[in-house]
Design an enzyme around this catalytic site. Structure first.
Site, PDB file in Angstrom:
ATOM      1  N   VAL A 128      -5.193  -1.943   8.154  1.00 20.48           N
ATOM      2  CA  VAL A 128      -6.508  -2.586   8.106  1.00 20.48           C
ATOM      3  C   VAL A 128      -6.688  -3.105   6.686  1.00 20.48           C
ATOM      4  O   VAL A 128      -6.493  -2.365   5.713  1.00 20.48           O
ATOM      5  CB  VAL A 128      -7.639  -1.597   8.474  1.00 20.48           C
ATOM      6  CG1 VAL A 128      -9.005  -2.257   8.317  1.00 20.48           C
ATOM      7  CG2 VAL A 128      -7.449  -1.053   9.887  1.00 20.48           C
ATOM      8  N   TYR A 151      -6.940  10.162  11.299  1.00 18.99           N
ATOM      9  CA  TYR A 151      -6.258  10.566  12.535  1.00 18.99           C
ATOM     10  C   TYR A 151      -6.866  11.840  13.110  1.00 18.99           C
ATOM     11  O   TYR A 151      -7.021  11.967  14.322  1.00 18.99           O
ATOM     12  CB  TYR A 151      -4.762  10.748  12.286  1.00 18.99           C
ATOM     13  CG  TYR A 151      -4.064   9.486  11.824  1.00 18.99           C
ATOM     14  CD1 TYR A 151      -4.425   8.229  12.309  1.00 18.99           C
ATOM     15  CD2 TYR A 151      -3.041   9.545  10.885  1.00 18.99           C
ATOM     16  CE1 TYR A 151      -3.784   7.084  11.880  1.00 18.99           C
ATOM     17  CE2 TYR A 151      -2.393   8.397  10.452  1.00 18.99           C
ATOM     18  CZ  TYR A 151      -2.768   7.173  10.960  1.00 18.99           C
ATOM     19  OH  TYR A 151      -2.131   6.039  10.534  1.00 18.99           O
ATOM     20  N   TYR A 163       0.831  -1.206   0.000  1.00 20.81           N
ATOM     21  CA  TYR A 163       0.000   0.000   0.000  1.00 20.81           C
ATOM     22  C   TYR A 163       0.867   1.258   0.000  1.00 20.81           C
ATOM     23  O   TYR A 163       0.542   2.249  -0.654  1.00 20.81           O
ATOM     24  CB  TYR A 163      -0.927  -0.005   1.213  1.00 20.81           C
ATOM     25  CG  TYR A 163      -1.740   1.252   1.354  1.00 20.81           C
ATOM     26  CD1 TYR A 163      -2.887   1.445   0.594  1.00 20.81           C
ATOM     27  CD2 TYR A 163      -1.353   2.260   2.234  1.00 20.81           C
ATOM     28  CE1 TYR A 163      -3.632   2.611   0.703  1.00 20.81           C
ATOM     29  CE2 TYR A 163      -2.091   3.431   2.354  1.00 20.81           C
ATOM     30  CZ  TYR A 163      -3.223   3.604   1.586  1.00 20.81           C
ATOM     31  OH  TYR A 163      -3.954   4.754   1.691  1.00 20.81           O
ATOM     32  N   GLY A 192     -13.487   1.123   6.933  1.00 13.95           N
ATOM     33  CA  GLY A 192     -14.780   1.777   7.088  1.00 13.95           C
ATOM     34  C   GLY A 192     -15.709   1.043   8.039  1.00 13.95           C
ATOM     35  O   GLY A 192     -16.875   1.406   8.173  1.00 13.95           O
TER      36      GLY A 192
END
Length: 157
Positions: A85, A129, A23, A91
């Site tokens: 995650v 955050y 990612y 979400g």
């Protein structure tokens, strides 16, 4: 949903570390192995800790951390090295649950801070955050001495 990592979790932790590296556009950067994670997290000199988030019996999130120290507060704190995650679980409150676990751990230990870094292009993470009440620190740049630099400096003897 969130639990403390335990021996036997090394393969899932490594899977999530590799997914995070992909990612972050560094898929080949991970040198960690299950054995190195086992030693760092569960060996006699273990100093690395993690929380694992699970949904429907499978690992979907990771918060890997270690202790740091603030001379200003005079207390130790948590340094969050990796928060991840799985994409399919995003979400659904997994990141917030992992941060709640981190905050609970910090509070139990009497720590004053949780610190971490975020890539400057990761706007979604920064927005998350901010939503949980964190703020960016200004005026400080992260710096690193890598393995080659450590070797060169140590060789100066």
């Amino acid at each position: 949903m969130v639990r403390v990592a335990r021996p036997g979790d090394e393969a899932e932790i490594l899977r999530m570390i590799r997914a995070l590296a992909a990612y972050e556009r560094e898929p080949d950067a991970v040198k960690a192995t299950e054995a190195s994670l086992q030693a760092a997290m569960f060996g006699p000199d273990a100093g690395v800790h993690a929380f694992i988030a699970e949904l429907d019996g499978r690992s979907v999130g990771l918060a890997l951390w270690f202790r740091n120290f603030s001379t200003w507060t005079g207390t130790q704190g948590l340094y969050l090295e990796d928060l991840f995650v799985d994409e399919a679980a995003r979400g659904r409150g997994v990141g917030r649950a992992l941060f709640r676990a981190l905050a609970g751990e910090a509070a139990r230990r009497g720590y004053q801070r949780i610190d971490w870094a975020v890539l400057d292009w990761n706007i979604e993470a920064m927005d998350f955050y901010t939503r949980i009440g964190a703020r960016a620190t200004r005026g400080w740049q992260p710096w690193r001495l890598d393995a080659a630099g450590i070797a060169r400096l140590a060789a100066e003897g």
